[in-house]
Motif scaffolding. Structure first.
Motif, PDB file in Angstrom:
ATOM      1  N   ARG A 101       0.863  -1.192   0.000  1.00 54.97           N
ATOM      2  CA  ARG A 101       0.000   0.000   0.000  1.00 54.97           C
ATOM      3  C   ARG A 101       0.893   1.233   0.000  1.00 54.97           C
ATOM      4  NH1 ARG A 101      -5.140   1.952   1.004  1.00 54.97           N
ATOM      5  NH2 ARG A 101      -5.984  -0.184   1.066  1.00 54.97           N
ATOM      6  N   ALA A 102       0.514   2.247  -0.782  1.00 58.38           N
ATOM      7  CA  ALA A 102       1.335   3.452  -0.880  1.00 58.38           C
ATOM      8  C   ALA A 102       0.470   4.633  -1.293  1.00 58.38           C
ATOM      9  CB  ALA A 102       2.463   3.253  -1.887  1.00 58.38           C
ATOM     10  N   LEU A 103       1.019   5.821  -1.134  1.00 58.71           N
ATOM     11  CA  LEU A 103       0.330   7.036  -1.550  1.00 58.71           C
ATOM     12  C   LEU A 103       0.592   7.329  -3.020  1.00 58.71           C
ATOM     13  CD1 LEU A 103       1.051   9.423   1.469  1.00 58.71           C
ATOM     14  CD2 LEU A 103      -1.003   8.052   1.046  1.00 58.71           C
ATOM     15  N   ILE A 104      -0.400   7.885  -3.671  1.00 55.28           N
ATOM     16  CA  ILE A 104      -0.244   8.330  -5.046  1.00 55.28           C
ATOM     17  C   ILE A 104       0.482   9.671  -5.033  1.00 55.28           C
ATOM     18  CG2 ILE A 104      -1.460   9.078  -7.134  1.00 55.28           C
ATOM     19  CD1 ILE A 104      -3.721   7.185  -6.350  1.00 55.28           C
ATOM     20  N   THR A 105       1.578   9.753  -5.760  1.00 54.60           N
ATOM     21  CA  THR A 105       2.375  10.987  -5.777  1.00 54.60           C
ATOM     22  C   THR A 105       2.178  11.797  -7.059  1.00 54.60           C
ATOM     23  OG1 THR A 105       4.278   9.792  -6.680  1.00 54.60           O
ATOM     24  CG2 THR A 105       4.125   9.982  -4.268  1.00 54.60           C
ATOM     25  N   ALA A 106       1.622  11.154  -8.090  1.00 53.93           N
ATOM     26  CA  ALA A 106       1.359  11.861  -9.355  1.00 53.93           C
ATOM     27  C   ALA A 106       0.376  11.027 -10.155  1.00 53.93           C
ATOM     28  CB  ALA A 106       2.645  12.070 -10.145  1.00 53.93           C
ATOM     29  N   ARG A 107      -0.306  11.686 -11.111  1.00 56.42           N
ATOM     30  CA  ARG A 107      -1.233  10.955 -11.971  1.00 56.42           C
ATOM     31  C   ARG A 107      -1.377  11.655 -13.316  1.00 56.42           C
ATOM     32  NH1 ARG A 107      -6.154  13.032 -12.992  1.00 56.42           N
ATOM     33  NH2 ARG A 107      -6.979  10.983 -13.561  1.00 56.42           N
ATOM     34  N   THR A 108      -1.768  10.871 -14.310  1.00 56.37           N
ATOM     35  CA  THR A 108      -2.170  11.408 -15.609  1.00 56.37           C
ATOM     36  C   THR A 108      -3.541  10.823 -15.915  1.00 56.37           C
ATOM     37  OG1 THR A 108      -1.283   9.596 -16.952  1.00 56.37           O
ATOM     38  CG2 THR A 108       0.246  11.368 -16.325  1.00 56.37           C
ATOM     39  N   THR A 109      -4.018  11.032 -17.096  1.00 57.45           N
ATOM     40  CA  THR A 109      -5.344  10.507 -17.442  1.00 57.45           C
ATOM     41  C   THR A 109      -5.364   8.987 -17.507  1.00 57.45           C
ATOM     42  OG1 THR A 109      -4.822  10.774 -19.792  1.00 57.45           O
ATOM     43  CG2 THR A 109      -6.030  12.581 -18.710  1.00 57.45           C
ATOM     44  N   THR A 110      -4.190   8.360 -17.658  1.00 59.17           N
ATOM     45  CA  THR A 110      -4.156   6.896 -17.789  1.00 59.17           C
ATOM     46  C   THR A 110      -3.176   6.208 -16.843  1.00 59.17           C
ATOM     47  OG1 THR A 110      -2.490   7.059 -19.548  1.00 59.17           O
ATOM     48  CG2 THR A 110      -4.821   6.972 -20.224  1.00 59.17           C
ATOM     49  N   THR A 111      -2.421   6.975 -16.039  1.00 56.93           N
ATOM     50  CA  THR A 111      -1.436   6.369 -15.133  1.00 56.93           C
ATOM     51  C   THR A 111      -1.499   7.000 -13.747  1.00 56.93           C
ATOM     52  OG1 THR A 111       0.353   7.940 -15.606  1.00 56.93           O
ATOM     53  CG2 THR A 111       0.142   6.020 -17.076  1.00 56.93           C
ATOM     54  N   ILE A 112      -0.975   6.252 -12.764  1.00 57.72           N
ATOM     55  CA  ILE A 112      -0.743   6.811 -11.426  1.00 57.72           C
ATOM     56  C   ILE A 112       0.667   6.417 -10.999  1.00 57.72           C
ATOM     57  CG2 ILE A 112      -3.164   6.821 -10.708  1.00 57.72           C
ATOM     58  CD1 ILE A 112      -2.601   4.249  -9.130  1.00 57.72           C
ATOM     59  N   THR A 113       1.331   7.315 -10.287  1.00 61.28           N
ATOM     60  CA  THR A 113       2.651   7.050  -9.730  1.00 61.28           C
ATOM     61  C   THR A 113       2.501   6.849  -8.235  1.00 61.28           C
ATOM     62  OG1 THR A 113       3.700   8.436 -11.418  1.00 61.28           O
ATOM     63  CG2 THR A 113       5.001   7.920  -9.458  1.00 61.28           C
TER      64      THR A 113
END
Length: 291
Positions: free
Chosen positions: A213-225
């Protein structure tokens, strides 16, 4: 009990005031002298014996008003116990999201609790006593899943029941994961947000990432970091799911500041000390275990 006023009584813990914890036990002794004890419900039970010295008008507006509006014990109200009002082990320090494992009521719904004596071994076979926290203080709480604190957008707390409701689950199928200091997950069109906590499961190939489990640090319309270092993991092959809500095996914990639900259990005796000041002594309050 049913009837309850969601307001706090200012308990004056002056010299001579008492707060007492006990447990509901039913002991018996055999003819041979052996002692057997039935632990009726295993929950701590609190009583207060408090008193007040106030100007007559202040007493009427605060304590006397609440006494009469609850019909002298018919309805309940909140009490702040100054020696035990947070889920920290000492009852006074700041609470954290990792303080106590919550009781699961149903999938996605949990109950705030306080477990006592967490710094010492538990009683074998029974564990530690746990107080159900029905009356958390508004906004004074924190929740975590698998040791990671959740942003408040991922859950809500009912301050009148102490129940924690997870937000609607966000879930997407994974079609790719990068090997990087912060893994990039390809998930297609999504509504994930930066700062949300997610867990990954059922990935083939990069199996080391399953259950993390981790926090999302960035996202785009089709990806999450996500904040997971996957650079030394095996290469991704196929499959997998990423979601916000807890999966099987993840422990939900929480901490808060709380009041004790109580009711009056005595008459309201007032002594005139002088023309303007009044004293109330021996005012007994009892905890409501099912308010």
């Amino acid at each position: 009990m049913g009837a309850f006023l969601e307001e706090r009584l200012d308990v004056c813990m002056r010299v001579g005031a008492e707060a007492e914890d006990s447990y509901m036990l039913a002991p018996s002794t055999t003819q041979g002298g052996a002692r057997y004890v039935w632990l009726i419900n295993g929950k701590p039970y609190r009583e207060f014996d408090v008193g007040y010295i106030k100007r007559d008008s202040e007493l009427a507006e605060s304590v006397a008003s609440l006494y009469h509006r609850t019909y002298g014990g018919f309805a309940g109200f909140r009490v702040k116990s100054w020696d035990d009002f947070t889920t920290a082990n000492d009852g006074k320090s700041a609470f954290t999201a990792l303080d106590c494992t919550l009781d699961e009521i149903s999938p996605g719904l949990y109950q705030l609790v306080k477990e006592y004596g967490r710094d010492k071994p538990a009683l074998p076979g029974i564990g530690r006593p746990r107080r159900t926290l029905f009356k958390p203080v508004q906004g004074q709480w924190a929740i975590a899943v698998a040791g990671q604190a959740l942003p408040d957008t991922q859950y809500s707390v009912d301050s009148t029941t102490g129940q924690v409701q997870m937000a609607a689950n966000k879930s997407r199928a994974i079609t790719g994961i990068s090997q990087a200091a912060q893994a990039v997950l390809t998930v297609g069109s999504n509504t994930f947000a930066v700062g949300e906590s997610v867990v990954i499961s059922a990935v083939v190939g990069m199996t080391q990432i399953n259950g993390l489990r981790a926090l999302i640090t960035a996202r785009t319309t089709t990806t999450i970091t996500v904040d997971i270092n996957s650079s030394a993991f095996s290469a991704y092959v196929s499959g997998g799911t990423v979601q916000t809500n807890p999966v099987a095996g993840e422990v939900v914990t929480g901490g808060c500041e709380f009041d004790v639900p109580c009711a009056f259990d005595s008459t309201f005796q007032v002594t005139a000390l002088d023309p303007r000041h009044r004293e109330v002594t021996g005012l007994r309050l009892i905890e409501l275990l099912d308010p």
